[in-house]
Scaffold this active site. Structure first.
Site, PDB file in Angstrom:
ATOM      1  N   SER A  55     -11.335  -5.859 -15.573  1.00  0.00           N
ATOM      2  CA  SER A  55     -10.099  -5.768 -14.957  1.00  0.00           C
ATOM      3  C   SER A  55      -9.498  -4.675 -15.173  1.00  0.00           C
ATOM      4  O   SER A  55      -8.397  -4.465 -15.578  1.00  0.00           O
ATOM      5  CB  SER A  55      -9.155  -7.030 -15.541  1.00  0.00           C
ATOM      6  OG  SER A  55      -8.305  -7.343 -14.954  1.00  0.00           O
ATOM      7  N   CYS A  59      -7.985   1.960  -8.779  1.00  0.00           N
ATOM      8  CA  CYS A  59      -7.015   2.781  -8.022  1.00  0.00           C
ATOM      9  C   CYS A  59      -6.528   3.681  -8.579  1.00  0.00           C
ATOM     10  O   CYS A  59      -5.857   4.819  -8.134  1.00  0.00           O
ATOM     11  CB  CYS A  59      -6.135   1.783  -7.187  1.00  0.00           C
ATOM     12  SG  CYS A  59      -6.992   0.579  -6.282  1.00  0.00           S
ATOM     13  N   ILE A 297     -22.741 -20.632  -3.217  1.00  0.00           N
ATOM     14  CA  ILE A 297     -22.267 -19.137  -3.669  1.00  0.00           C
ATOM     15  C   ILE A 297     -21.376 -18.748  -2.674  1.00  0.00           C
ATOM     16  O   ILE A 297     -21.423 -18.637  -1.552  1.00  0.00           O
ATOM     17  CB  ILE A 297     -23.734 -18.523  -3.506  1.00  0.00           C
ATOM     18  CG1 ILE A 297     -24.791 -19.085  -4.418  1.00  0.00           C
ATOM     19  CG2 ILE A 297     -23.432 -16.826  -3.950  1.00  0.00           C
ATOM     20  CD1 ILE A 297     -26.236 -18.274  -4.426  1.00  0.00           C
ATOM     21  N   ALA A 299     -18.820 -14.899  -1.911  1.00  0.00           N
ATOM     22  CA  ALA A 299     -18.945 -13.576  -2.041  1.00  0.00           C
ATOM     23  C   ALA A 299     -17.620 -13.139  -1.515  1.00  0.00           C
ATOM     24  O   ALA A 299     -17.155 -13.565  -0.623  1.00  0.00           O
ATOM     25  CB  ALA A 299     -20.136 -12.889  -1.316  1.00  0.00           C
ATOM     26  N   GLY A 301     -14.692  -9.442  -1.692  1.00  0.00           N
ATOM     27  CA  GLY A 301     -14.362  -8.209  -1.936  1.00  0.00           C
ATOM     28  C   GLY A 301     -15.104  -7.311  -1.226  1.00  0.00           C
ATOM     29  O   GLY A 301     -15.677  -7.336  -0.055  1.00  0.00           O
ATOM     30  N   TYR A 445      19.957  -2.599   6.281  1.00  0.00           N
ATOM     31  CA  TYR A 445      20.315  -0.909   6.511  1.00  0.00           C
ATOM     32  C   TYR A 445      21.594  -0.615   5.750  1.00  0.00           C
ATOM     33  O   TYR A 445      22.538  -1.357   5.560  1.00  0.00           O
ATOM     34  CB  TYR A 445      20.783  -0.783   7.969  1.00  0.00           C
ATOM     35  CG  TYR A 445      21.667   0.526   8.287  1.00  0.00           C
ATOM     36  CD1 TYR A 445      21.229   1.702   7.827  1.00  0.00           C
ATOM     37  CD2 TYR A 445      22.918   0.311   8.564  1.00  0.00           C
ATOM     38  CE1 TYR A 445      22.338   2.728   8.048  1.00  0.00           C
ATOM     39  CE2 TYR A 445      23.842   1.301   8.937  1.00  0.00           C
ATOM     40  CZ  TYR A 445      23.372   2.482   8.494  1.00  0.00           C
ATOM     41  OH  TYR A 445      24.310   3.619   8.788  1.00  0.00           O
ATOM     42  N   LYS A 453      19.303   1.714  13.629  1.00  0.00           N
ATOM     43  CA  LYS A 453      18.158   1.547  14.545  1.00  0.00           C
ATOM     44  C   LYS A 453      16.842   2.125  13.599  1.00  0.00           C
ATOM     45  O   LYS A 453      16.755   3.313  13.652  1.00  0.00           O
ATOM     46  CB  LYS A 453      18.369   2.196  15.809  1.00  0.00           C
ATOM     47  CG  LYS A 453      19.320   1.749  16.522  1.00  0.00           C
ATOM     48  CD  LYS A 453      19.324   2.306  17.959  1.00  0.00           C
ATOM     49  CE  LYS A 453      20.495   3.523  18.095  1.00  0.00           C
ATOM     50  NZ  LYS A 453      20.699   3.878  19.267  1.00  0.00           N
TER      51      LYS A 453
HETATM   52  C1  LIG Z   1     -10.999   5.852  -7.383  1.00  0.00           C
HETATM   53  C2  LIG Z   1     -10.940   4.692  -6.374  1.00  0.00           C
HETATM   54  C3  LIG Z   1      -9.459   4.432  -6.283  1.00  0.00           C
HETATM   55  C4  LIG Z   1      -8.958   3.429  -5.047  1.00  0.00           C
HETATM   56  N1  LIG Z   1      -7.801   3.428  -4.760  1.00  0.00           N
HETATM   57  C5  LIG Z   1      -7.468   2.488  -4.010  1.00  0.00           C
HETATM   58  C6  LIG Z   1      -6.332   1.999  -3.401  1.00  0.00           C
HETATM   59  O1  LIG Z   1      -5.392   3.016  -3.673  1.00  0.00           O
HETATM   60  N2  LIG Z   1      -5.877   1.073  -2.697  1.00  0.00           N
HETATM   61  C7  LIG Z   1      -6.917   0.217  -2.520  1.00  0.00           C
HETATM   62  O2  LIG Z   1      -6.477  -0.689  -1.678  1.00  0.00           O
HETATM   63  N3  LIG Z   1      -7.924   0.100  -2.770  1.00  0.00           N
HETATM   64  C8  LIG Z   1      -8.330   1.266  -3.667  1.00  0.00           C
HETATM   65  N4  LIG Z   1      -9.675   1.401  -4.103  1.00  0.00           N
HETATM   66  C9  LIG Z   1     -10.837   0.297  -3.720  1.00  0.00           C
HETATM   67  C10 LIG Z   1     -10.439  -0.676  -4.519  1.00  0.00           C
HETATM   68  O3  LIG Z   1     -10.508  -0.452  -6.073  1.00  0.00           O
HETATM   69  C11 LIG Z   1     -11.628  -1.824  -4.292  1.00  0.00           C
HETATM   70  O4  LIG Z   1     -11.634  -2.187  -2.773  1.00  0.00           O
HETATM   71  C12 LIG Z   1     -11.554  -2.958  -5.218  1.00  0.00           C
HETATM   72  O5  LIG Z   1     -11.594  -2.553  -6.520  1.00  0.00           O
HETATM   73  C13 LIG Z   1     -12.767  -3.980  -5.039  1.00  0.00           C
HETATM   74  O6  LIG Z   1     -12.892  -5.040  -5.551  1.00  0.00           O
HETATM   75  P1  LIG Z   1     -14.358  -5.757  -5.914  1.00  0.00           P
HETATM   76  O7  LIG Z   1     -13.959  -6.765  -6.896  1.00  0.00           O
HETATM   77  O8  LIG Z   1     -14.839  -6.019  -4.802  1.00  0.00           O
HETATM   78  O9  LIG Z   1     -15.142  -4.874  -6.534  1.00  0.00           O
HETATM   79  P2  LIG Z   1     -14.747  -3.870  -7.938  1.00  0.00           P
HETATM   80  O10 LIG Z   1     -13.692  -3.782  -8.209  1.00  0.00           O
HETATM   81  O11 LIG Z   1     -15.533  -2.537  -7.787  1.00  0.00           O
HETATM   82  O12 LIG Z   1     -15.696  -4.777  -9.075  1.00  0.00           O
HETATM   83  C14 LIG Z   1     -16.997  -4.962  -8.975  1.00  0.00           C
HETATM   84  C15 LIG Z   1     -17.647  -4.776 -10.360  1.00  0.00           C
HETATM   85  O13 LIG Z   1     -18.908  -5.600 -10.316  1.00  0.00           O
HETATM   86  C16 LIG Z   1     -19.596  -4.977 -11.318  1.00  0.00           C
HETATM   87  N5  LIG Z   1     -21.109  -5.519 -10.981  1.00  0.00           N
HETATM   88  C17 LIG Z   1     -21.843  -4.906  -9.993  1.00  0.00           C
HETATM   89  N6  LIG Z   1     -22.852  -5.370  -9.881  1.00  0.00           N
HETATM   90  C18 LIG Z   1     -22.945  -6.260 -11.195  1.00  0.00           C
HETATM   91  C19 LIG Z   1     -24.126  -7.109 -11.685  1.00  0.00           C
HETATM   92  N7  LIG Z   1     -25.261  -6.993 -11.105  1.00  0.00           N
HETATM   93  N8  LIG Z   1     -23.812  -7.793 -12.874  1.00  0.00           N
HETATM   94  C20 LIG Z   1     -22.650  -7.537 -13.214  1.00  0.00           C
HETATM   95  N9  LIG Z   1     -21.450  -7.031 -12.777  1.00  0.00           N
HETATM   96  C21 LIG Z   1     -21.855  -6.319 -11.670  1.00  0.00           C
HETATM   97  C22 LIG Z   1     -19.281  -3.635 -11.226  1.00  0.00           C
HETATM   98  O14 LIG Z   1     -19.811  -2.691 -12.450  1.00  0.00           O
HETATM   99  C23 LIG Z   1     -17.798  -3.554 -11.012  1.00  0.00           C
HETATM  100  O15 LIG Z   1     -17.125  -3.494 -12.193  1.00  0.00           O
HETATM  101  C24 LIG Z   1      -9.934   2.608  -4.736  1.00  0.00           C
HETATM  102  C25 LIG Z   1     -11.332   2.402  -5.472  1.00  0.00           C
HETATM  103  C26 LIG Z   1     -11.543   3.668  -6.257  1.00  0.00           C
HETATM  104  C27 LIG Z   1     -12.927   3.672  -6.815  1.00  0.00           C
END
Ligand SMILES: Cc1cc2nc3c(=O)[nH]c(=O)nc-3n(C[C@H](O)[C@H](O)[C@H](O)COP(=O)(O)OP(=O)(O)OC[C@H]3O[C@@H](n4cnc5c(N)ncnc54)[C@H](O)[C@@H]3O)c2cc1C
Length: 573
Positions: A55, A59, A297, A299, A301, A445, A453
């Site tokens: 967690s 970003c 299952i 999925a 993100g 406003y 406007k």
């Molecule tokens: C530097 C940076 C800045 C960003 N800034 C923004 C922003 O300003 N605004 C915005 O909307 N989005 C931003 N993003 C994108 C945003 O962080 C992602 O879209 C978001 O975190 C996606 O969430 P997620 O849960 O899909 O994946 P993630 O948050 O990436 O989480 C996936 C997790 O799964 C874990 N994992 C992977 N494979 C396995 C496995 N086989 N077993 C166990 N764990 C595993 C990884 O270690 C990871 O921690 C940014 C991303 C980065 C890298």
């Protein structure tokens, strides 16, 4: 229209605990886990995260790099212990899920590189995110090249900076992470270059909006290389200073490289488990409840290909908001709440030094690539009352269907007020309202906050004028063709403004003199009227039309669009 509130089904509070396993403990995974707990106290909820943190706010990484966020611990929103205490969820960090056995409803996990075991599930939620993707470039694995995706990545860059004291940094990639990183590296006192493969940075917006960003980046003394084709990356050594070498022979001196060249959905685990993938766009295929081809299952993100509400295609969208909401929906569905994911609109906002750029829906370029022929208008009103100190212009491009006025996208750039307008338009698009509703939109406003406007109302007025035929427009991209056809260009600004720069071959008749001097113009000739932002041009259009000019058009967004959109070659002496 009021929608009757649907009563959610009774929560399953049976004694038999449902086993929910979640892979990935950041945005989508933790949203799913905590939502599941709020819906059901009895369920066994386990989260496996292969990294050392759960967690965390990725970003915030660019801002922690630049020490805008001083305390990196503030990016760690929770720990396994705090999650256990508050939510009774078991989080195991440094634990990778290696495979899924769909027949026996188990996953194989590897903890701390040596401890393997099987864990059974009734429902499995995959939230693995996306993998940083890097092009095949010689030298990209050198010791001074980093990416910025996780807290360990941040720690590695910081460690390198503190030990090696680099003076020059090169960011490869002009997407939002690259732009944020460039600004933050400069905050640390480094000389920064950005290398972008495409002809513009921040691809969600059209090139004329990106031009504002290019100007800002260069104004901030960052070297920007567009259409950059990298040949190799040379690490600094005792004999040779580090550099990135471009195919045209340019050498960009650098002591540190940050390669942020995009990410790809992590689909390998799902592929090995035989789940359906979206082969064309990448990402795991899901239904609107976020279920994969296996109903047990889910999925969510970055790893999924979701429906896009404007293009009606399915593709990944790597943003935090959708990941969080999809996580909630997956948990909802597990507990009998059949709320659907309505699809992406791609709302994004990015700080680029002193500017903000924002986008929602699709750009004109993206729509054309889909074979569509959208209409668009541009306005440049101040972000709050012009007479109140500190007013800054917002350049907003509103994209809509020619026949219906349905809003297809919006892009904006400016020093203030961009995020608010993009969010209003994101709400408008998702609420299904058209440009005609923007005219009537009642927004808050007071002089420090907006105008009677508002920017969004103004965009609505202009779009509706076009829709109703009260004005015909051309865009700066059409001007060269008009010039070749011998069109008459009439600059309706003041003499002073005209003398400061005007379109090649234009005549100057200030709008306040137009009625008296209309006889100077050839009524039979096609005429383009223009001013600085489009308003006086619109008045001139109305005058000429009512004087019998049949073929007259106003230049959308005025000369400001030409100058700031990068078309200064159209200006004459
Ligand atoms: C530097 C940076 C800045 C960003 N800034 C923004 C922003 O300003 N605004 C915005 O909307 N989005 C931003 N993003 C994108 C945003 O962080 C992602 O879209 C978001 O975190 C996606 O969430 P997620 O849960 O899909 O994946 P993630 O948050 O990436 O989480 C996936 C997790 O799964 C874990 N994992 C992977 N494979 C396995 C496995 N086989 N077993 C166990 N764990 C595993 C990884 O270690 C990871 O921690 C940014 C991303 C980065 C890298």
């Amino acid at each position: 229209m009021l929608r009757s509130l649907q009563k959610p089904p009774l929560l399953q509070m049976s004694r038999e605990a449902l086993k929910i396993v979640i892979v990935g403990g950041v945005a989508g995974g933790m949203s799913a886990a905590t939502r599941a707990r709020r819906l059901n106290e009895a369920a066994s909820i386990k989260v496996f995260e292969r990294g050392p943190y759960v967690s965390f706010a990725n970003c915030g990484l660019p801002y922690a790099l630049g020490e805008v966020i001083k305390d990196t611990d503030s990016l760690l929103l929770q720990t396994p212990e705090s999650i256990k205490r508050r939510f009774n969820i078991d989080v195991e960090i440094n634990t990778e899920v290696l495979s899924i056995d769909r027949r026996n409803l188990t996953v194989d996990i590897l903890k701390d590189t040596n401890d393997t075991r099987k864990v059974s599930y009734d429902k499995l939620i995959l939230a693995l995110g996306a993998e940083p993707w890097q092009p095949q470039i010689e030298g990209l694995s050198a010791y001074h090249v980093f990416t910025l995706h996780t807290i360990p990545d941040l720690e590695s860059v910081r460690d390198f900076i503190s030990k090696n004291k680099p003076k020059r940094a090169t960011v490869i990639g002009g997407g939002f992470i690259g732009l944020e990183a460039a600004e933050n590296l400069q905050n640390l006192g480094l000389e920064v270059s950005i290398l972008e493969y495409a002809s513009q940075v921040f691809l969600p917006v059209d090139s004329n909006i990106a031009t504002h960003l290019h100007d800002e980046i260069r104004k901030q003394n960052v070297k920007l290389f567009l259409n950059a084709r990298i040949q190799s990356v040379k690490a600094p050594s005792a004999e040779y200073p580090g550099a990135v070498i471009l195919q045209d022979g340019t050498s960009v001196p650098t002591d540190l490289v940050l390669a942020v060249t995009g990410s790809r959905p992590r689909t390998e685990l799902a592929r090995q488990a035989g789940l359906e993938l979206n082969e064309k766009a990448g990402g795991v295929a899901v239904n609107p409840y976020m279920q994969t081809s296996d109903p047990n299952i889910y999925a969510v993100g970055d790893m999924v290909a979701a429906h896009h509400r404007i293009s009606s295609t399915t593709s990944p969208l790597l943003l935090a908001g959708p990941a969080n909401r999809q996580g909630r929906l997956a948990a909802d569905h597990i507990f009998g709440r059949r709320r659907i994911y309505k699809g992406n609109v791609g709302t994004s906002v990015c700080k680029v030094f002193d500017l903000t750029a924002g986008s929602v829906g699709l750009s004109v370029r993206a729509l054309r690539a889909l074979g569509k022929d959208p209409q668009y208008i541009t306005v440049h009103p101040p972000h709050h009352a012009g007479y109140y100190p500190g007013a800054q212009n917002v350049t907003m491009k509103l994209v809509f269907e020619k026949m219906t006025g349905k809003i297809l996208g919006a892009q904006a750039v400016g020093k203030a007020g961009v995020d608010k307008r993009i969010d209003i338009l994101a709400t408008a698009i998702q609420g299904g309202i058209s440009v005609f509703d923007l005219e009537d939109l009642e927004l808050g406003y007071a002089p420090p906050f907006g105008s009677a406007k508002d920017v969004v109302n103004m965009a609505g007025f202009v779009a509706c004028n076009v829709m109703r035929g009260d004005v015909e427009i051309i865009h700066e991209e059409d001007m060269e063709k008009e010039m070749e056809n011998g069109t008459n260009f009439v600059d309706v600004r003041s003499r002073m403004e005209f003398m400061r720069g005007h379109v090649k071959g234009a005549v100057n008749i200030p709008v306040d003199e137009l009625r008296a001097r209309v006889g100077e113009l050839d009524i039979r000739k096609r005429t383009v009227v223009y001013c600085w932002v489009g308003y006086r041009g619109y008045l001139a259009y109305r005058i000429l039309k009512q004087h019998g000019f049949e073929s007259v058009v106003n230049l959308d967004g005025g000369l400001k669009n030409v100058v700031e959109g990068g078309l200064v070659r159209l200006l004459g002496e």
